[in-house]
Each structure stands twice: as C-alpha cells, then as structure tokens.
Scaffold this active site. Structure first.
Site, PDB file in Angstrom:
ATOM      1  N   SER A  35       0.789  -1.238   0.000  1.00  0.00           N
ATOM      2  CA  SER A  35       0.000   0.000   0.000  1.00  0.00           C
ATOM      3  C   SER A  35       0.819   1.286   0.000  1.00  0.00           C
ATOM      4  O   SER A  35       0.423   2.267  -0.638  1.00  0.00           O
ATOM      5  CB  SER A  35      -0.955   0.008   1.186  1.00  0.00           C
ATOM      6  OG  SER A  35      -0.257  -0.202   2.394  1.00  0.00           O
ATOM      7  N   ASP A 233      -3.745   6.165  10.977  1.00  0.00           N
ATOM      8  CA  ASP A 233      -3.817   4.700  11.044  1.00  0.00           C
ATOM      9  C   ASP A 233      -2.493   4.066  11.482  1.00  0.00           C
ATOM     10  O   ASP A 233      -2.435   2.869  11.759  1.00  0.00           O
ATOM     11  CB  ASP A 233      -4.289   4.117   9.696  1.00  0.00           C
ATOM     12  CG  ASP A 233      -3.326   4.416   8.539  1.00  0.00           C
ATOM     13  OD1 ASP A 233      -2.171   4.815   8.785  1.00  0.00           O
ATOM     14  OD2 ASP A 233      -3.733   4.232   7.378  1.00  0.00           O
ATOM     15  N   HIS A 236       0.203   4.083   7.177  1.00  0.00           N
ATOM     16  CA  HIS A 236       0.393   4.695   5.864  1.00  0.00           C
ATOM     17  C   HIS A 236       1.050   6.075   5.938  1.00  0.00           C
ATOM     18  O   HIS A 236       0.737   6.877   6.821  1.00  0.00           O
ATOM     19  CB  HIS A 236      -0.954   4.783   5.134  1.00  0.00           C
ATOM     20  CG  HIS A 236      -1.522   3.434   4.844  1.00  0.00           C
ATOM     21  ND1 HIS A 236      -2.731   3.001   5.300  1.00  0.00           N
ATOM     22  CD2 HIS A 236      -0.984   2.398   4.146  1.00  0.00           C
ATOM     23  CE1 HIS A 236      -2.927   1.754   4.905  1.00  0.00           C
ATOM     24  NE2 HIS A 236      -1.879   1.364   4.205  1.00  0.00           N
TER      25      HIS A 236
END
Ligand SMILES: *[C@@H]1O[C@H](CO)[C@@H](O)[C@H](O)[C@H]1NC(C)=O
Ligand SMILES: *[C@@H]1O[C@H](CO)[C@@H](O)[C@H](O)[C@H]1NC(C)=O
Ligand SMILES: *[C@@H]1O[C@H](CO)[C@@H](O)[C@H](O)[C@H]1NC(C)=O
Length: 259
Positions: A35, A233, A236
């Site tokens: 990601s 989070d 990220h």
C-alpha cells in the site's frame, strides 16, 4: 475550429523542442510493493482528500502505463486502476519522477509503470504468482514503443511483520524475488531502489527492516523511510511524507550513477 488547429500545431512545436525521439527513448521505472507504494497519502475513512502538492503535479513528459497497457499523462492517484478495490491516494511515484526530471537533463520523458498492490505479502510476489506475472507482463508492454527500464522501485514488507516465520524468511524471499525479476526481464543488473519500512502490520518490523537494509546484491540500494510522518492509522505515509520519499528515491537512484 481554427483555434483548436493552432493549439495542436503549437503542441507539436513544443514536442520537437525536446530531442526528436524523447518519447521513444523514455526512461521507464517499475513501481511495486504494497500500500505505501500504491499510495494512501490523504486517504481517511476510504476517502481521498484530493490534495496534490506541486511536487506531485502532472506534466506531459511524465507518463503512466494504465491497467489496460496504454500510456497516458500520469496523475494522482497513480495506482488507482492497479489497486482498484482500495481507495488510493498520493504515493511516491510522481514526486520521484518530478524530482528526477528537475535534476537530470538527460531524463526527458519518464514512463511510470505502477504494479503495487495493497496488503500483499512477499509470498504473493513469488515467481509465477499473479502479482509477479502482472509485473512482468506490464514491464514487457512498457517497452513496446521503445525506451529502457531504468529501475525497479520497491516498497513492501509491512504484511511480513505479522508472523515471525514470515519475518525470518523475508531476506531469502526478497533476494529470490529480486534475482527472479532480473532474470525474467533479461536485465541481470537491473538497478533496484528499495525502501526500509516506516511502519508495520505486526510486531516483527525489526527483523524485516534488518533484512531490507542487509540486502547485499550489486546495483541494489535502500532508502530508509523510518521516521517519515504517518497517517492516523499508524501504517500509511502522509502525503508530505510521500513527497519526501519520492525525493529520497530519486536521490538514491541518481547516486547509483547510471545515467
Ligand atoms: C475486487 O473485488 C472484487 C469483488 O470482491 C473481486 O471480484 C475482484 O477480484 C477484486 N479485484 C482485485 C484486483 O483484487
Ligand atoms: C497479508 O498477506 C496474506 C497473504 O500472504 C493475506 O492473506 C492477508 O490478507 C494480508 N494481510 C493484510 C493485513 O493485508
Ligand atoms: C548497474 O546497472 C547498470 C545499468 O543496468 C549497468 O550498466 C552496470 O554495469 C551495473 N553495475 C553493476 C555493479 O552491476
């Protein structure tokens, strides 16, 4: 009608101010991993804030290969059609390309080939896997109209911090992956710029980072993302951190002194 015609003409003149074959001679970069390479900068609760810093802006000389294998002007989110079930945001790719264009006159047109996939483990990139084959197919398609693959940019491993056994196997699996990619792209010394993790999904981050920082193969270099600012989070990279990472990747690539 006349205006439209004029605009077309002007853009042709602009095009030929570059060296005549700049678009065919493009410098191609493959982007792969999970990601943080796909880009989640500015994504919160599955919504992207649409904030694109100037360092990540689009220009006619930075292209991306779409999921349907066509070149188009690159734009954020660079990976949206490659990681389609996630909400993508800003990643390092455009910041990398803009930084390289700004600093190296021999680089005129850049072709970015997004291949990253959110949540993927190193096992899912093993030779013969779906993600592996997709990367090879896209790399081959990218070369169809000319150009050269200059490097693989790789940022992955958060998933492999969940299980101790995966973390312990990471170094071997990563080396195997790099060697296989080089073999299958018929580019035995393909430059690779990889990223040591800034964050993790599990407790074994130190083992994975040690593996990443310890890869000892020619023409592979590692930039360290540790300390770059994370989203709420905790996993990220923020948009500003992705801009910073893009520049770090460009610096590291230029330090390999290949151009
Ligand atoms: C996205 O999700 C759909 C529905 O769950 C699934 O069929 C599809 O394979 C997924 N696509 C990718 C690229 O993972
Ligand atoms: C980690 O990778 C495995 C496949 O190896 C996958 O099944 C799992 O969903 C991934 N976990 C996360 C949190 O993305
Ligand atoms: C690094 O890669 C470049 C470009 O592919 C190649 O010319 C060079 O020989 C490689 N260097 C090493 C040490 O393998």
């Amino acid at each position: 009608m006349i205006l439209a015609h004029c605009c077309g003409f002007i853009s042709c003149v602009f095009l030929f101010q570059q060296s005549p074959n700049a678009f065919e001679d493009k410098d191609i970069f493959i982007l792969a991993g999970q990601s943080n390479m796909a880009g989640r900068g500015g994504v919160k609760n599955r919504n992207w804030d649409h904030i694109i810093p100037p360092e990540c802006s689009s220009k006619p000389t930075i292209l991306r290969l779409t999921a349907t294998l066509m070149w188009e002007e690159a734009h954020e989110p660079l990976h949206q059609d490659m990681d389609p079930n996630k909400t993508c945001g800003v990643g390092p790719g455009l910041a990398f390309a803009n930084s390289l264009l700004g600093r190296n006159p021999s680089v005129e047109v850049i072709g970015l080939v997004p291949c990253a996939f959110g949540g993927s483990s190193i096992e899912q990139w093993k030779r013969g896997s779906k993600l592996y084959n997709r990367l090879i197919k896209r790399a081959e398609a990218a070369l169809q109209d000319g150009g050269q693959i200059r490097a693989l940019l790789w940022y992955q491993g958060e998933n492999d911090t969940i299980k101790k056994s995966d973390a312990e196997l990471y170094k071997m699996r990563l080396e195997e992956f790099f060697i296989d990619i080089r073999t299958d792209l018929a580019s035995p010394t393909l430059p690779i710029v990889q990223v040591a993790l800034a964050s993790a999904l599990g407790p074994y981050i130190d083992i994975v980072r040690k593996a990443q920082l310890g890869i000892d193969l020619p023409n592979i270099t590692c930039v360290d993302a540790k300390g770059l600012e994370l989203m709420e989070d905790g996993v990220h990279l923020k948009t500003s951190a992705q801009v910073c990472l893009g520049k770090m990747l460009a610096d590291a690539f230029l330090c390999l002194r290949l151009l």
